[in-house]
Design a protein around this motif. Structure first.
Motif, PDB file in Angstrom:
ATOM      1  N   ARG A 197      -5.917  -3.226  -6.935  1.00 45.60           N
ATOM      2  CA  ARG A 197      -7.272  -2.874  -6.502  1.00 45.60           C
ATOM      3  C   ARG A 197      -7.582  -3.494  -5.149  1.00 45.60           C
ATOM      4  O   ARG A 197      -8.209  -2.865  -4.283  1.00 45.60           O
ATOM      5  CB  ARG A 197      -8.298  -3.337  -7.542  1.00 45.60           C
ATOM      6  CG  ARG A 197      -8.327  -2.488  -8.790  1.00 45.60           C
ATOM      7  CD  ARG A 197      -9.593  -2.748  -9.600  1.00 45.60           C
ATOM      8  NE  ARG A 197      -9.711  -4.136 -10.022  1.00 45.60           N
ATOM      9  CZ  ARG A 197      -9.212  -4.604 -11.162  1.00 45.60           C
ATOM     10  NH1 ARG A 197      -8.558  -3.800 -11.987  1.00 45.60           N
ATOM     11  NH2 ARG A 197      -9.373  -5.879 -11.486  1.00 45.60           N
ATOM     12  N   ASP A 198      -7.131  -4.728  -4.915  1.00 47.94           N
ATOM     13  CA  ASP A 198      -7.371  -5.379  -3.632  1.00 47.94           C
ATOM     14  C   ASP A 198      -6.710  -4.609  -2.495  1.00 47.94           C
ATOM     15  O   ASP A 198      -7.287  -4.436  -1.418  1.00 47.94           O
ATOM     16  CB  ASP A 198      -6.841  -6.826  -3.655  1.00 47.94           C
ATOM     17  CG  ASP A 198      -7.665  -7.739  -4.553  1.00 47.94           C
ATOM     18  OD1 ASP A 198      -8.804  -7.351  -4.900  1.00 47.94           O
ATOM     19  OD2 ASP A 198      -7.164  -8.821  -4.915  1.00 47.94           O
ATOM     20  N   VAL A 199      -5.485  -4.150  -2.731  1.00 49.93           N
ATOM     21  CA  VAL A 199      -4.782  -3.384  -1.703  1.00 49.93           C
ATOM     22  C   VAL A 199      -5.495  -2.066  -1.427  1.00 49.93           C
ATOM     23  O   VAL A 199      -5.680  -1.663  -0.276  1.00 49.93           O
ATOM     24  CB  VAL A 199      -3.314  -3.130  -2.120  1.00 49.93           C
ATOM     25  CG1 VAL A 199      -2.642  -2.140  -1.161  1.00 49.93           C
ATOM     26  CG2 VAL A 199      -2.534  -4.435  -2.143  1.00 49.93           C
ATOM     27  N   GLN A 254     -14.273   2.080  -5.587  1.00 50.63           N
ATOM     28  CA  GLN A 254     -14.347   0.624  -5.728  1.00 50.63           C
ATOM     29  C   GLN A 254     -13.697   0.141  -7.017  1.00 50.63           C
ATOM     30  O   GLN A 254     -13.684  -1.048  -7.319  1.00 50.63           O
ATOM     31  CB  GLN A 254     -15.812   0.178  -5.710  1.00 50.63           C
ATOM     32  CG  GLN A 254     -16.514   0.396  -4.386  1.00 50.63           C
ATOM     33  CD  GLN A 254     -17.989   0.045  -4.448  1.00 50.63           C
ATOM     34  OE1 GLN A 254     -18.420  -0.706  -5.325  1.00 50.63           O
ATOM     35  NE2 GLN A 254     -18.763   0.595  -3.544  1.00 50.63           N
ATOM     36  N   ALA A 300      -5.525  -6.259 -10.688  1.00 57.10           N
ATOM     37  CA  ALA A 300      -6.373  -6.813  -9.628  1.00 57.10           C
ATOM     38  C   ALA A 300      -5.690  -6.789  -8.254  1.00 57.10           C
ATOM     39  O   ALA A 300      -6.327  -6.389  -7.269  1.00 57.10           O
ATOM     40  CB  ALA A 300      -6.809  -8.227  -9.992  1.00 57.10           C
ATOM     41  N   PRO A 301      -4.415  -7.181  -8.124  1.00 56.96           N
ATOM     42  CA  PRO A 301      -3.785  -7.123  -6.796  1.00 56.96           C
ATOM     43  C   PRO A 301      -3.742  -5.705  -6.236  1.00 56.96           C
ATOM     44  O   PRO A 301      -3.880  -5.503  -5.028  1.00 56.96           O
ATOM     45  CB  PRO A 301      -2.371  -7.666  -7.051  1.00 56.96           C
ATOM     46  CG  PRO A 301      -2.492  -8.478  -8.286  1.00 56.96           C
ATOM     47  CD  PRO A 301      -3.512  -7.794  -9.125  1.00 56.96           C
ATOM     48  N   ASP A 321       0.806  -1.216   0.000  1.00 61.58           N
ATOM     49  CA  ASP A 321       0.000   0.000   0.000  1.00 61.58           C
ATOM     50  C   ASP A 321       0.841   1.269   0.000  1.00 61.58           C
ATOM     51  O   ASP A 321       0.475   2.267  -0.619  1.00 61.58           O
ATOM     52  CB  ASP A 321      -1.001  -0.001   1.160  1.00 61.58           C
ATOM     53  CG  ASP A 321      -0.345  -0.191   2.515  1.00 61.58           C
ATOM     54  OD1 ASP A 321       0.866  -0.451   2.566  1.00 61.58           O
ATOM     55  OD2 ASP A 321      -1.064  -0.081   3.531  1.00 61.58           O
ATOM     56  N   ASP A 367     -11.014  -0.093   3.664  1.00 58.60           N
ATOM     57  CA  ASP A 367     -11.797  -0.796   4.673  1.00 58.60           C
ATOM     58  C   ASP A 367     -11.140  -0.769   6.042  1.00 58.60           C
ATOM     59  O   ASP A 367     -11.796  -1.038   7.045  1.00 58.60           O
ATOM     60  CB  ASP A 367     -11.987  -2.270   4.276  1.00 58.60           C
ATOM     61  CG  ASP A 367     -12.936  -2.404   3.087  1.00 58.60           C
ATOM     62  OD1 ASP A 367     -13.711  -1.466   2.857  1.00 58.60           O
ATOM     63  OD2 ASP A 367     -12.873  -3.437   2.408  1.00 58.60           O
ATOM     64  N   LEU A 379      -8.687  -1.316  -1.903  1.00 60.58           N
ATOM     65  CA  LEU A 379      -9.944  -1.550  -1.208  1.00 60.58           C
ATOM     66  C   LEU A 379      -9.693  -1.966   0.234  1.00 60.58           C
ATOM     67  O   LEU A 379     -10.428  -1.571   1.140  1.00 60.58           O
ATOM     68  CB  LEU A 379     -10.753  -2.618  -1.943  1.00 60.58           C
ATOM     69  CG  LEU A 379     -11.304  -2.190  -3.305  1.00 60.58           C
ATOM     70  CD1 LEU A 379     -11.970  -3.367  -4.004  1.00 60.58           C
ATOM     71  CD2 LEU A 379     -12.294  -1.043  -3.156  1.00 60.58           C
ATOM     72  N   GLY A 380      -8.638  -2.738   0.470  1.00 62.06           N
ATOM     73  CA  GLY A 380      -8.299  -3.107   1.835  1.00 62.06           C
ATOM     74  C   GLY A 380      -7.910  -1.903   2.661  1.00 62.06           C
ATOM     75  O   GLY A 380      -8.254  -1.802   3.842  1.00 62.06           O
ATOM     76  N   ALA A 421      -3.958  -5.705   4.535  1.00 68.64           N
ATOM     77  CA  ALA A 421      -2.814  -6.603   4.486  1.00 68.64           C
ATOM     78  C   ALA A 421      -1.810  -6.290   5.575  1.00 68.64           C
ATOM     79  O   ALA A 421      -1.073  -7.144   6.026  1.00 68.64           O
ATOM     80  CB  ALA A 421      -2.130  -6.520   3.119  1.00 68.64           C
TER      81      ALA A 421
END
Length: 244
Positions: A133-135, A199, A130-131, A90, A141, A137-138, A150
Motif C-alpha cells: 500500500r505504501d508503494v 487510498q 502495508a508495504p 512498484d 503521489d 500511494l507513493g 521510492a
C-alpha cells in the motif's frame, strides 16, 4: 460444515512451498490441493484443480508469476490469484495488478495476515500488505514520469525554474478533482469513492468517511467499476495509477 477454500501454491523454492503447505494445512477452512515449482506448472495445475485461490510467487523459472497470473485470469477466472513474493517494488506490483492479481503480500506477512488475505480474495475482495500500500500511494503521489516516491530522483538544478526553489507542486492524481479530469464519466460521488479506493480503504471505511451506508458504497463501487471497465479493486487501482 463450512466449505473449505481450495488453494494451489506456486513457488520455485521447495522450502517455501513445503512451509506454506504445512502452515495452511493447519487452518481448518483451508485445503492445499497442489503445489507448483514454476509458472507453467502452476497454470496447468490450476486448470486441472480449479482452486479458489492461487498463491503465486513472481520470480519463477519457465514462466514468471505475472505471466502465469495473466494466463490464469484468462483461462481459469474463477481462481483468485494472490501474489506472495519477496519483492514490493512498484514495477512488480503494477505488473501483477495488470495481470489480474486480486491481492499482493510480501513474504514477511504473518500467518494471520496471510490467512485473512486468502479469505478476502476468495470472497472477491482485494487485499494488499502495508508495504505494498505504501508503494502504491507513493506512486500516486509522484509526478508523472517518475517511478514513485521510492524510485523518484531528487530535483536537479536544471529542474528548478529561474528565481524559484524547484519544481512546482504537483496536484494529487488520486484526488476527486484530478479524477474528474481523467474519468469524466464518473459522478462526483463516484469520484470520491474512487479516491478512497485508491487510498486502500475498504467499503466499511469508505462508508464511515462519507457518512453513508455500506450498501450505498457498494452501489457506487459497482457503478464506477462498470464505467472504468474493470472487474475489481485491483484493476481499479492499476487504472488509477495511470499505467493500466
Amino acid at each position: 460444515m463450512t466449505a473449505r477454500i481450495r488453494i494451489v501454491l506456486a513457488d520455485d523454492q521447495a522450502i517455501i512451498r513445503d512451509g506454506l503447505e504445512t502452515v495452511l494445512s493447519l487452518v481448518e477452512d483451508f485445503e492445499v490441493v497442489g503445489t507448483a515449482a514454476d509458472g507453467a506448472e502452476a497454470v496447468a495445475l490450476i486448470a486441472a484443480e480449479r482452486p479458489d485461490v492461487a498463491l503465486m510467487d513472481l520470480r519463477m523459472p519457465v514462466l514468471d508469476g505475472a505471466a502465469a497470473t495473466r494466463r490464469v485470469t484468462a483461462e481459469t477466472p474463477e481462481t483468485a490469484v494472490l501474489v506472495l513474493t519477496t519483492f514490493a517494488d512498484d514495477a512488480d506490483i503494477v505488473s501483477a495488478l495488470r495481470a489480474g492479481a486480486r491481492g499482493y503480500l510480501t513474504k514477511d506477512a504473518g500467518r494471520a495476515e496471510l490467512a485473512a488475505a486468502i479469505r478476502a480474495v476468495s470472497a472477491g475482495q482485494s487485499t494488499f500488505s502495508a508495504p505494498v500500500r505504501d508503494v502504491l500511494l507513493g506512486r500516486l503521489d509522484a509526478p508523472a514520469g517518475t517511478a514513485g516516491a521510492a524510485g523518484s530522483r531528487p530535483a536537479a538544478a536544471s529542474d528548478a525554474k529561474p528565481g524559484g526553489t524547484g519544481a512546482e507542486p504537483v496536484a494529487d492524481p488520486a484526488s476527486p478533482e484530478a479524477l474528474a479530469t481523467r474519468f469524466p464519466a464518473l459522478t462526483a460521488r463516484e469520484r470520491e469513492v474512487y479516491a478512497l479506493i485508491l487510498q486502500g480503504r475498504s467499503n466499511g471505511e469508505i462508508a464511515q468517511t462519507l457518512f453513508v451506508g455500506v450498501a450505498t458504497v457498494k452501489t457506487h463501487v459497482n457503478a464506477l467499476f462498470a464505467k472504468l471497465g474493470v472487474r475489481d479493486r485491483a484493476q481499479a487501482i492499476a487504472k488509477g495509477l495511470g499505467r493500466a
